[in-house]
Scaffold this motif. Structure first.
Motif, PDB file in Angstrom:
ATOM      1  N   TYR A  87       0.818  -1.254   0.143  1.00 54.94           N
ATOM      2  CA  TYR A  87       0.080   0.018   0.089  1.00 54.94           C
ATOM      3  C   TYR A  87       0.870   1.260  -0.160  1.00 54.94           C
ATOM      4  O   TYR A  87       0.480   2.243  -0.791  1.00 54.94           O
ATOM      5  CB  TYR A  87      -0.845  -0.144   1.237  1.00 54.94           C
ATOM      6  N   VAL A  88       1.932   1.237   0.916  1.00 54.00           N
ATOM      7  CA  VAL A  88       2.788   2.251   1.088  1.00 54.00           C
ATOM      8  C   VAL A  88       3.368   2.716  -0.291  1.00 54.00           C
ATOM      9  O   VAL A  88       3.688   3.615  -0.828  1.00 54.00           O
ATOM     10  CB  VAL A  88       3.590   2.390   2.018  1.00 54.00           C
ATOM     11  N   ASP A  89       4.038   1.642  -0.808  1.00 55.29           N
ATOM     12  CA  ASP A  89       4.807   1.683  -2.163  1.00 55.29           C
ATOM     13  C   ASP A  89       3.936   1.984  -3.349  1.00 55.29           C
ATOM     14  O   ASP A  89       4.272   2.924  -4.011  1.00 55.29           O
ATOM     15  CB  ASP A  89       5.536   0.378  -2.623  1.00 55.29           C
ATOM     16  N   ALA A  90       2.850   1.861  -3.284  1.00 57.43           N
ATOM     17  CA  ALA A  90       1.633   2.181  -4.322  1.00 57.43           C
ATOM     18  C   ALA A  90       1.549   3.799  -4.056  1.00 57.43           C
ATOM     19  O   ALA A  90       1.420   4.416  -5.105  1.00 57.43           O
ATOM     20  CB  ALA A  90       0.487   1.397  -4.334  1.00 57.43           C
ATOM     21  N   ARG A  91       1.374   4.241  -2.985  1.00 51.39           N
ATOM     22  CA  ARG A  91       0.826   5.583  -2.661  1.00 51.39           C
ATOM     23  C   ARG A  91       1.769   6.537  -2.546  1.00 51.39           C
ATOM     24  O   ARG A  91       1.585   7.918  -2.537  1.00 51.39           O
ATOM     25  CB  ARG A  91      -0.022   5.519  -1.435  1.00 51.39           C
ATOM     26  N   TRP A  92       3.192   6.044  -2.193  1.00 47.36           N
ATOM     27  CA  TRP A  92       4.114   7.044  -1.923  1.00 47.36           C
ATOM     28  C   TRP A  92       4.424   8.120  -2.614  1.00 47.36           C
ATOM     29  O   TRP A  92       4.779   9.238  -2.336  1.00 47.36           O
ATOM     30  CB  TRP A  92       5.510   6.157  -1.548  1.00 47.36           C
ATOM     31  N   ALA A  93       4.606   7.828  -4.087  1.00 44.78           N
ATOM     32  CA  ALA A  93       4.933   8.858  -4.949  1.00 44.78           C
ATOM     33  C   ALA A  93       3.899   9.860  -5.190  1.00 44.78           C
ATOM     34  O   ALA A  93       4.311  11.209  -5.539  1.00 44.78           O
ATOM     35  CB  ALA A  93       5.189   8.363  -6.292  1.00 44.78           C
ATOM     36  N   GLN A  94       2.697   9.651  -4.635  1.00 46.48           N
ATOM     37  CA  GLN A  94       1.650  10.707  -4.947  1.00 46.48           C
ATOM     38  C   GLN A  94       1.399  11.386  -3.676  1.00 46.48           C
ATOM     39  O   GLN A  94       0.530  12.466  -3.811  1.00 46.48           O
ATOM     40  CB  GLN A  94       0.175  10.018  -5.394  1.00 46.48           C
ATOM     41  N   LEU A  95       1.919  11.115  -2.552  1.00 45.77           N
ATOM     42  CA  LEU A  95       1.696  11.705  -1.335  1.00 45.77           C
ATOM     43  C   LEU A  95       2.635  13.108  -1.190  1.00 45.77           C
ATOM     44  O   LEU A  95       3.668  12.818  -1.638  1.00 45.77           O
ATOM     45  CB  LEU A  95       1.742  10.940   0.060  1.00 45.77           C
ATOM     46  N   GLY A  96       2.295  14.040  -0.325  1.00 49.16           N
ATOM     47  CA  GLY A  96       2.998  15.045  -0.034  1.00 49.16           C
ATOM     48  C   GLY A  96       3.780  14.848   1.190  1.00 49.16           C
ATOM     49  O   GLY A  96       3.666  13.889   1.798  1.00 49.16           O
ATOM     50  N   GLY A  97       4.607  15.697   1.624  1.00 48.22           N
ATOM     51  CA  GLY A  97       5.608  15.558   2.947  1.00 48.22           C
ATOM     52  C   GLY A  97       4.504  15.261   4.029  1.00 48.22           C
ATOM     53  O   GLY A  97       4.889  14.064   4.810  1.00 48.22           O
ATOM     54  N   ASN A  98       3.618  15.884   4.671  1.00 51.54           N
ATOM     55  CA  ASN A  98       2.887  15.790   5.718  1.00 51.54           C
ATOM     56  C   ASN A  98       2.071  14.487   5.701  1.00 51.54           C
ATOM     57  O   ASN A  98       1.801  13.816   6.289  1.00 51.54           O
ATOM     58  CB  ASN A  98       2.021  16.899   6.082  1.00 51.54           C
ATOM     59  N   SER A  99       1.610  14.107   4.351  1.00 47.67           N
ATOM     60  CA  SER A  99       0.689  13.007   4.026  1.00 47.67           C
ATOM     61  C   SER A  99       1.793  11.574   4.242  1.00 47.67           C
ATOM     62  O   SER A  99       1.148  10.719   4.710  1.00 47.67           O
ATOM     63  CB  SER A  99       0.154  12.872   2.773  1.00 47.67           C
ATOM     64  N   THR A 102       2.251  11.311   8.017  1.00 44.26           N
ATOM     65  CA  THR A 102       0.869  10.366   8.453  1.00 44.26           C
ATOM     66  C   THR A 102       0.686   8.950   8.113  1.00 44.26           C
ATOM     67  O   THR A 102       0.334   7.985   9.018  1.00 44.26           O
ATOM     68  CB  THR A 102      -0.404  11.179   8.102  1.00 44.26           C
ATOM     69  N   THR A 103       0.947   8.990   6.761  1.00 44.79           N
ATOM     70  CA  THR A 103       0.995   7.334   6.414  1.00 44.79           C
ATOM     71  C   THR A 103       1.807   6.585   7.301  1.00 44.79           C
ATOM     72  O   THR A 103       1.302   5.427   7.601  1.00 44.79           O
ATOM     73  CB  THR A 103       0.907   7.267   4.739  1.00 44.79           C
ATOM     74  N   SER A 104       2.865   6.888   7.118  1.00 45.46           N
ATOM     75  CA  SER A 104       4.109   6.029   7.847  1.00 45.46           C
ATOM     76  C   SER A 104       3.806   5.913   9.282  1.00 45.46           C
ATOM     77  O   SER A 104       3.844   4.607   9.720  1.00 45.46           O
ATOM     78  CB  SER A 104       5.330   6.494   7.565  1.00 45.46           C
ATOM     79  N   GLY A 105       3.019   6.909   9.858  1.00 46.86           N
ATOM     80  CA  GLY A 105       2.823   6.825  11.160  1.00 46.86           C
ATOM     81  C   GLY A 105       1.759   5.792  11.522  1.00 46.86           C
ATOM     82  O   GLY A 105       1.638   5.209  12.662  1.00 46.86           O
ATOM     83  N   ALA A 106       0.780   6.168  10.710  1.00 50.74           N
ATOM     84  CA  ALA A 106      -0.321   5.033  10.798  1.00 50.74           C
ATOM     85  C   ALA A 106      -0.197   3.888  10.857  1.00 50.74           C
ATOM     86  O   ALA A 106      -0.563   2.970  11.381  1.00 50.74           O
ATOM     87  CB  ALA A 106      -1.700   5.531  10.071  1.00 50.74           C
ATOM     88  N   ARG A 107       1.044   3.366   9.685  1.00 50.13           N
ATOM     89  CA  ARG A 107       1.134   2.003   9.715  1.00 50.13           C
ATOM     90  C   ARG A 107       2.198   1.321  10.572  1.00 50.13           C
ATOM     91  O   ARG A 107       2.165   0.174  10.826  1.00 50.13           O
ATOM     92  CB  ARG A 107       2.068   1.880   8.065  1.00 50.13           C
ATOM     93  N   THR A 108       2.800   2.209  11.145  1.00 45.24           N
ATOM     94  CA  THR A 108       3.568   1.624  12.465  1.00 45.24           C
ATOM     95  C   THR A 108       2.798   1.145  13.608  1.00 45.24           C
ATOM     96  O   THR A 108       3.320   0.377  14.302  1.00 45.24           O
ATOM     97  CB  THR A 108       4.859   2.731  12.910  1.00 45.24           C
ATOM     98  N   THR A 109       1.460   1.860  13.815  1.00 41.49           N
ATOM     99  CA  THR A 109       0.729   1.280  14.828  1.00 41.49           C
ATOM    100  C   THR A 109       0.229   0.140  14.567  1.00 41.49           C
ATOM    101  O   THR A 109       0.000  -0.662  15.423  1.00 41.49           O
ATOM    102  CB  THR A 109      -0.110   2.340  15.227  1.00 41.49           C
TER     103      THR A 109
END
Length: 109
Positions: A87-99, A102-109
């Motif tokens: 999921y992160v690999d597919a979305r990473w290029a389209q996300l901005g810095g804050n996103s 947030t995405t990496s923080g949400a996946r670590t929990t």
């Protein structure tokens, strides 16, 4: 993986509890009883029909899981870690810095 063709599928058992009603599909594979509860009768009938369809096609059932050979078990499904990485690999290029933060923080929990 030991398999067998000795399968018997029973009717759906309805339990009306004080808070909700559950519907349980019951079947036996070589003498071992299996049960799968569902919240709705439609889900229970769908699962039961899958079991009956598998016996009608002459499929073997796995003795350890109680499911037909063609039925994917929960253990062979995609792991949560692999899903999160894809999921992160597919979305990473389209996300901005804050996103990204947030995405990496949400996946670590």
């Amino acid at each position: 993986m030991e398999t067998t063709y000795e399968v018997k599928v029973y009717k759906i058992l309805t339990y009306k509890g004080p808070r909700k009603t559950t519907y349980t599909v019951r079947w036996v594979v070589t003498g071992k009883r299996w049960r799968e509860p569902f919240d709705t009768v439609a889900l229970a009938e769908g699962f039961r029909s899958e079991l009956i369809r598998a016996t009608g096609k002459g499929e073997a059932f796995v003795i350890d899981t109680g499911h037909p050979v063609s039925h994917r078990s929960k253990s062979t499904a995609m792991s949560w870690y692999k899903f999160a990485v894809e999921y992160v690999d597919a979305r990473w290029a389209q996300l901005g810095g804050n996103s990204r933060l947030t995405t990496s923080g949400a996946r670590t929990t």
